[in-house]
Design an enzyme around this catalytic site. Structure first.
Site, PDB file in Angstrom:
ATOM      1  NE  ARG A 160      -4.255  -1.346   0.518  1.00  0.00           N
ATOM      2  CZ  ARG A 160      -4.448  -2.585  -0.738  1.00  0.00           C
ATOM      3  NH1 ARG A 160      -3.389  -2.992  -0.983  1.00  0.00           N
ATOM      4  NH2 ARG A 160      -5.284  -3.241  -0.295  1.00  0.00           N
ATOM      5  CD  GLU A 199      -3.137   2.793  -5.918  1.00  0.00           C
ATOM      6  OE1 GLU A 199      -2.289   2.519  -4.640  1.00  0.00           O
ATOM      7  OE2 GLU A 199      -4.136   1.463  -5.747  1.00  0.00           O
ATOM      8  CG  HIS A 202      -3.666  -1.516  -6.211  1.00  0.00           C
ATOM      9  ND1 HIS A 202      -3.463  -0.755  -5.472  1.00  0.00           N
ATOM     10  CD2 HIS A 202      -4.040  -3.174  -5.690  1.00  0.00           C
ATOM     11  CE1 HIS A 202      -3.774  -1.109  -4.388  1.00  0.00           C
ATOM     12  NE2 HIS A 202      -3.800  -3.201  -4.871  1.00  0.00           N
TER      13      HIS A 202
END
Ligand code: NAI
Length: 336
Positions: A235, A264, A303
């Site tokens: 993260r 993101e 991601h």
């Protein structure tokens, strides 16, 4: 018996069809919502279950607006996007999908490591332009190098196993230690500062919470071995953004592979930004990201470390099992 209502957020079309087939239509009513999660959404009022993904911020307001809510089922391992303390207060259960993809995320971690160590991303761009020169493309061997794993859980351990296949030395920092595993996989637990100074490649695999917030920061960034590679598939908030940019600027990190990064969550909205009122900090995060993109030694992926065919099916199957088991009073992957 009234049907159990499940409100799904952030489900792509293909996965919608998969989920629709898996739930018993006599028992459940499914609503797939196109808009992002928001406390004003009328679907929240009578939903028994909210099924969400990593960018669906299940905050106090959303929980308060969900008057009949019994279960929040996140289709992810991490659950830092859910206010679990408030859910607990309101006696709402939360479940996640803890084991769908330790190999999947570990494989993506190594995709980033190998791309950086052998300059695959640079070579790809050049060969697209018919430039087959080797200038500036010399890489380095992984064999004999030290990998520092922060968070030796499911994913971290899988990363270690792959690293051992490459002949790497492995050190790990974790708040919980498993000494049998340490012996079996031939790695060494060290403290955080030792890991930072000993590692040629640092990779993050701990959860994001108040204890890991800015675990790597401006105070310890200088402990890192000069020229180390940095990989983050965990993260964004685990490293302080200022420390990341500082380390890249000063060559403390010779390269970085980032599946998670500041801004993101704005990727989907970026195209609408010119026509919408956008908070200044979002614009700043995007500008910083664009600066990162201009650097040849940085690889950003959106991601996507979890996103393999097999892993996504495991995520959906476990989510269905979690929800079924919750209503049948059987065991499920309970967070709280
Ligand atoms: P896990 O729970 O199996 O392992 C996490 C490890 O971190 C545990 O060994 C734990 O003791 C350790 N840890 C906890 N607090 C710590 C601290 N303060 N300092 C050092 N170590 C600490 O979790 P798993 O399945 O390995 O996943 C790790 C993280 O990866 C998730 O929390 C999630 O945020 C991220 N993730 C990212 C994905 C992506 O697509 N990029 C996909 C799946 C997970």
């Amino acid at each position: 018996m009234p049907k159990i209502k499940i409100a799904f957020f952030s489900v792509p079309q293909k996965e919608k069809n998969y989920l629709t087939k898996k739930f018993d239509k006599k028992k459940y009513e499914l609503a797939f919502l196109k808009e992002g999660i928001d406390s004003t959404n009328p679907a929240l009022k009578d939903a028994d279950v909210l099924s969400v993904f990593i960018y669906d911020n299940v905050d106090k307001k959303v929980i308060d607006a969900s008057k009949k809510l019994k279960l929040i089922a996140t289709r992810s391992t991490g659950y830092n996007h859910i206010n679990t303390e408030f859910a607990k207060k309101k006696k709402i259960s939360v479940c996640n999908v803890p084991y769908y993809g330790e190999n999947t995320v570990a494989e993506h971690t190594f995709a980033l490591i190998l791309a950086l160590s052998r300059n695959i991303h640079k070579a790809y761009v050049r060969s697209q332009q018919s430039n087959f020169s080797l200038d500036g493309l010399r890489g380095f061997d992984l064999r004999g190098k030290t990998l520092g794993v922060i968070g030796a859980g499911s994913i971290g351990v899988h990363v270690m196993k792959i690293a051992k296949g490459f002949g790497m030395k492995v050190v790990a920092y974790d708040v919980k230690k498993n000494h049998m595993l340490e012996e079996l996989l031939d790695f060494k637990y060290v403290d955080l500062n030792t890991l930072l100074s000993a590692s040629d490649i640092i990779t993050l695999h701990c959860p994001y919470n108040e204890k890991t917030h800015h675990l790597i920061n401006m105070n310890n960034i200088s402990k890192i071995k000069k020229g180390a590679l940095f990989v983050n598939t965990a993260r964004n908030g685990i490293i302080e953004p200022a420390a990341l940019y500082y380390a890249i600027d000063r060559g403390i990190f010779s390269g970085a592979g980032l599946d998670v990064f500041e801004g993101e969550e704005l990727l989907k909205e970026e195209n609408q930004m010119l026509t919408k009122n956008v908070p200044l900090e979002n614009v700043e995060a995007l500008l910083k990201r664009n600066l990162l993109l201009r650097r040849e030694n940085i690889i950003l992926t959106p991601h996507m470390a979890f996103d393999s065919q097999e892993a996504v099916e495991r995520i959906l199957d476990t989510t269905v099992e979690n929800i079924n088991s919750f209503f049948e009073n059987k065991n499920y992957y309970k967070v709280i």
